[in-house]
Design a protein around this motif. Structure first.
Motif: not given
Length: 369
Positions: A26-42
Motif C-alpha cells: 500500500p501507499k501513503n494516504v492523506t484524508v480528512q476526517v469523515g472521508w474514505e481511505a483506500r489501500f491496495n496490496c498486490t
C-alpha cells in the motif's frame, strides 16, 4: 526483495516448497476526517490469506473465497490484473484516531507491506470583524485565526486593496496545538478586500475567509502634502497656536465691545449736556422775558383820552410824587408825538425811563427796577 519507490516487493516461501510474494504494497494516504481511505496490496498467485492491520491491530482478513469483516468501517474489494491479485481495503468515515500505520501481510510470512494514514482535521478560519474601517495611509493590523486544525495549516493573505506596504507572519497558539494565528500589517490607500487562506497538504481546495476593508480620508492636519504623518511636536505646536489665536480673538472681541459701550455712554452724556444747556438757555430767556414783563407800573402814565369826572377826582385824591411833576410838563409841550426832546435825570433811588410811543393815542412809561 527488490524495493521500488512507494512499492514493497516481498518474496515468501512456505515450508512445503510453495512460493508467493507481495508484489506491491500500500501507499501513503492523506484524508480528512469523515472521508474514505483506500489501500491496495498486490500479491502473486498461490496466496491463502491476506491480513490488513491498523496500528498493529488486524481489522480485515481476506481469503480466496470471501473477506472476513470484523468491523463495518473496514471493507474489502478484490481485483485481478495480469495474473496478480489485488486486495483493496476501504476505511469508511475516517476518524482522527485512525491515523497511523497500515500493514498488509500474508499468512505464515514475516514479510509485509506498509503505509501511513494521515488524517487531517479542517478547523475554522475567521477574522474578528467582517468589515473593517481604517484611516488612509496609516498602518493597521488584521488578524486571522485558524482554530481546531490538524495539522496546522499554512496561512497566507491575498490583498485586494492598494497599499504602500504590507507584511504578515503566522505563529501557533501557545496554549492550543491545533490553532494558529496570522497577523497582516499593511498601509492601505484605498478600499478593497482582504482574504486569509489556509492550505494543507492533501487539501484539494484551500479554506479561506474574506473581509471588506473601507478606507476613510485622513483628518486635516494629520498628514502633510507628501502623505507622511506629522511628528508629535508639530501637532502639539499647531494645537497651542490655535489655542492662543482663539484667546486673542476673544480678547479683541471684548475690547471692541468695551469701546462701543464707552462711545455710546459718551454720546449719551453729550446729548444730556446739550439738553441741560438748552434747558438753561430757555430758562434764562424766560426769566429775562419775565423781568421785562414784570417792570414797575409808571404812575405818571396819562392817557390822551378824556377822563371822566370820577377819574379826575380819583387822580386828585392820590398823593403827589416828586418825580411825576415832569410828566405833564413834557406832555404840555407842543410836540407830543414827534419823539423825545431830552431826558431828565431820574431819581437816585431808581432809574426812570420814559417811552414815547409812535401811536397818537397812547404813551406808556415803564420804570425798570
Amino acid at each position: 526483495m527488490a524495493p521500488l519507490t512507494g512499492v514493497y516487493r516481498v518474496d515468501f516461501s512456505t515450508a512445503s516448497g510453495s512460493s508467493y510474494q507481495i508484489i506491491e504494497g500500500p501507499k501513503n494516504v492523506t484524508v480528512q476526517v469523515g472521508w474514505e481511505a483506500r489501500f491496495n496490496c498486490t500479491v502473486s498467485q498461490g496466496w491463502r490469506l491476506i491480513m490488513w492491520a491498523l496500528n498493529s491491530t488486524v481489522v480485515l482478513s481476506v481469503t480466496p473465497k470471501e473477506p472476513i469483516i470484523t468491523n463495518d468501517r473496514f471493507t474489502s474489494e478484490s481485483y485481478e490484473e495480469g495474473g496478480d491479485f489485488i486486495s483493496e481495503m476501504i476505511i469508511h468515515d475516517v476518524q482522527l484516531s485512525d491515523a497511523g500505520h497500515i500493514k498488509c501481510s500474508l499468512q505464515n510470512s514475516d514479510r509485509e507491506g506498509s503505509a501511513f494514514l494521515s488524517v487531517q482535521v479542517v478547523g475554522k478560519l475567521s477574522i474578528p470583524n467582517n468589515s473593517l474601517v481604517v484611516t488612509e495611509d496609516e498602518p493597521c493590523n488584521v488578524t486571522c485565526h485558524a482554530v481546531g486544525w490538524t495539522p496546522l495549516p499554512a496561512l497566507s493573505w491575498e490583498i485586494g486593496v492598494p497599499v504602500s506596504h504590507s507584511s504578515y507572519y503566522s505563529v501557533p497558539e501557545p496554549d492550543d496545538l491545533q490553532s494558529a494565528v496570522s497577523v497582516l500589517t499593511l498601509t492601505p490607500q484605498g478600499n478593497g478586500t482582504l482574504t486569509c487562506v489556509a492550505a494543507m497538504q492533501g487539501l484539494q481546495v484551500p479554506e479561506s475567509v474574506t473581509v471588506n476593508l473601507t478606507v476613510r480620508p485622513s483628518p486635516l492636519g494629520d498628514t502633510d502634502e507628501s502623505g507622511t504623518s506629522l511628528p508629535t511636536w508639530a501637532i502639539v505646536l499647531l494645537a497651542v497656536s490655535f489655542s492662543l489665536l482663539l484667546i486673542l480673538i476673544i480678547v479683541l472681541i471684548i475690547i471692541f465691545c468695551c469701546c462701543c459701550v464707552s462711545r455710546r455712554e459718551k454720546k449719551e452724556s453729550d446729548y444730556q449736556s446739550e439738553i441741560r444747556k438748552s434747558a438753561n438757555v430757555k430758562t434764562n430767556k424766560e426769566t429775562f422775558e419775565t423781568k421785562l414783563k414784570s417792570g414797575s407800573e409808571n404812575c405818571g402814565y396819562s392817557s390822551e383820552e378824556p377822563k371822566t369826572t370820577s377819574e379826575w377826582t380819583e387822580a386828585a385824591s392820590l398823593p403827589p410824587k416828586p418825580y411825576e411833576s415832569s410828566v405833564p410838563e413834557e406832555r404840555s409841550s407842543g410836540h407830543p408825538h414827534q419823539g423825545p426832546d431830552h431826558h431828565r435825570p431820574a431819581s437816585s433811588s431808581r432809574p426812570h425811563v420814559t417811552f414815547y410811543m409812535a401811536s397818537p393815542k397812547k404813551v406808556r412809561n415803564v420804570t425798570l427796577v
